[in-house]
Design an enzyme around this catalytic site. Sequence first.
Site, PDB file in Angstrom:
ATOM      1  N   LYS A  50       0.839  -1.201   0.000  1.00  0.00           N
ATOM      2  CA  LYS A  50       0.000   0.000   0.000  1.00  0.00           C
ATOM      3  C   LYS A  50       0.873   1.250   0.000  1.00  0.00           C
ATOM      4  O   LYS A  50       0.594   2.207  -0.703  1.00  0.00           O
ATOM      5  CB  LYS A  50      -0.937  -0.011   1.214  1.00  0.00           C
ATOM      6  CG  LYS A  50      -2.115  -0.966   1.034  1.00  0.00           C
ATOM      7  CD  LYS A  50      -2.851  -1.256   2.325  1.00  0.00           C
ATOM      8  CE  LYS A  50      -3.832  -2.404   2.099  1.00  0.00           C
ATOM      9  NZ  LYS A  50      -4.413  -2.932   3.331  1.00  0.00           N
ATOM     10  N   GLN A  94      -5.453  -1.949   9.298  1.00  0.00           N
ATOM     11  CA  GLN A  94      -5.214  -3.270   8.698  1.00  0.00           C
ATOM     12  C   GLN A  94      -5.791  -4.377   9.590  1.00  0.00           C
ATOM     13  O   GLN A  94      -5.560  -4.397  10.798  1.00  0.00           O
ATOM     14  CB  GLN A  94      -3.696  -3.482   8.495  1.00  0.00           C
ATOM     15  CG  GLN A  94      -3.324  -4.754   7.781  1.00  0.00           C
ATOM     16  CD  GLN A  94      -3.795  -4.796   6.321  1.00  0.00           C
ATOM     17  OE1 GLN A  94      -3.825  -3.798   5.633  1.00  0.00           O
ATOM     18  NE2 GLN A  94      -4.169  -5.972   5.859  1.00  0.00           N
ATOM     19  N   ASP A 117     -11.671   1.926   3.126  1.00  0.00           N
ATOM     20  CA  ASP A 117     -11.841   0.472   3.014  1.00  0.00           C
ATOM     21  C   ASP A 117     -13.301   0.087   2.743  1.00  0.00           C
ATOM     22  O   ASP A 117     -13.579  -1.043   2.339  1.00  0.00           O
ATOM     23  CB  ASP A 117     -11.434  -0.200   4.341  1.00  0.00           C
ATOM     24  CG  ASP A 117     -10.082  -0.885   4.258  1.00  0.00           C
ATOM     25  OD1 ASP A 117      -9.695  -1.316   3.153  1.00  0.00           O
ATOM     26  OD2 ASP A 117      -9.423  -1.001   5.311  1.00  0.00           O
TER      27      ASP A 117
HETATM   28  N1  GUN Z   1      -6.980  -7.428   5.635  1.00  0.00           N
HETATM   29  C1  GUN Z   1      -7.156  -8.202   4.536  1.00  0.00           C
HETATM   30  N2  GUN Z   1      -7.689  -7.458   3.553  1.00  0.00           N
HETATM   31  C2  GUN Z   1      -7.853  -6.214   4.035  1.00  0.00           C
HETATM   32  C3  GUN Z   1      -8.358  -5.000   3.466  1.00  0.00           C
HETATM   33  O1  GUN Z   1      -8.790  -4.919   2.321  1.00  0.00           O
HETATM   34  N3  GUN Z   1      -8.349  -3.928   4.300  1.00  0.00           N
HETATM   35  C4  GUN Z   1      -7.891  -3.991   5.568  1.00  0.00           C
HETATM   36  N4  GUN Z   1      -7.941  -2.883   6.313  1.00  0.00           N
HETATM   37  N5  GUN Z   1      -7.426  -5.087   6.121  1.00  0.00           N
HETATM   38  C5  GUN Z   1      -7.399  -6.203   5.340  1.00  0.00           C
END
Ligand code: GUN
Length: 271
Positions: A50, A94, A117
């Site tokens: 990211k 996350q 998200d």
């Molecule tokens: N953990 C696995 N996929 C994701 C996601 O798309 N966003 C977040 N915040 N955590 C994750």
Amino acid sequence: MSAALLDGKALSARMRERLGQEAAALPRQPGLAVILVGDNPASAVYVRNKEKDCAQCGVRCLNHHLPAETTQQELLALVEDMNRREDVDGILVQLPLPTQIDADKVIRAIAPEKDVDGFHPQNVGALCIGQPGFVSCTPAGIIELLKRSGIEIAGKECVIIGRSNIVGKPMALLMLRENATVTITHSKTKDLKDVCKRADILIVAIGKPQMITEEYVKEGAVVIDVGIHRREEGLCGDVDFERVSEHCSYITPVPGGVGPMTIAMLMRNCV
Ligand code: GUN
């Protein structure tokens, strides 16, 4: 192999370039707060990816790496701080979070207008009733990949394996919005193979390495693999790529299919 590859890597690179131009034209640089709690190695990899994409898209990435023993109160205080900051446009916590923290409570604490998200109940509810709002990035990326590859969705039979809040459920709502006929399957589904064989578009988010073989796939179907697993031989998905690609018309590779599209959609939400 007879199937054509749905190349998320190439498509996401084009999207990042365009987003970089859009971001540069904004009056202020967009800012994304990325909060990682603990030392889950997979999460650390996602967060690094990211960061890289933020750099390419001209998004300022504010990283907060908190220790595994962080309390719920401490995390909520940080989220509140990010909600208030005017230079922070998006907040991403996350997942998964350590067990002492209630993830639902943390998600609800994120200001819905910064919830890039798309996990906040307000954004999920908006998606459910067809109102504007942030949409979960993996399902949104899959729709983008299908559309930009010229794959018709309206009127198609779509079967989704997996009913998670992050992928399966929002995926079903998006496919419904695109006028597909949608079936969600899960661990209690009877005759999974037969149900999957009905699919014109099969979306697999099951979390089991290479479980889906050609026995689950109708000849000529489109197969989308959301899984990612690290094995000694390298990364693989939930779909047995070698076997299934002989039978379907389009397939996403792992890596280089759904994963890069997810992050591109996160960047789009930020910008
Ligand atoms: N953990 C696995 N996929 C994701 C996601 O798309 N966003 C977040 N915040 N955590 C994750």
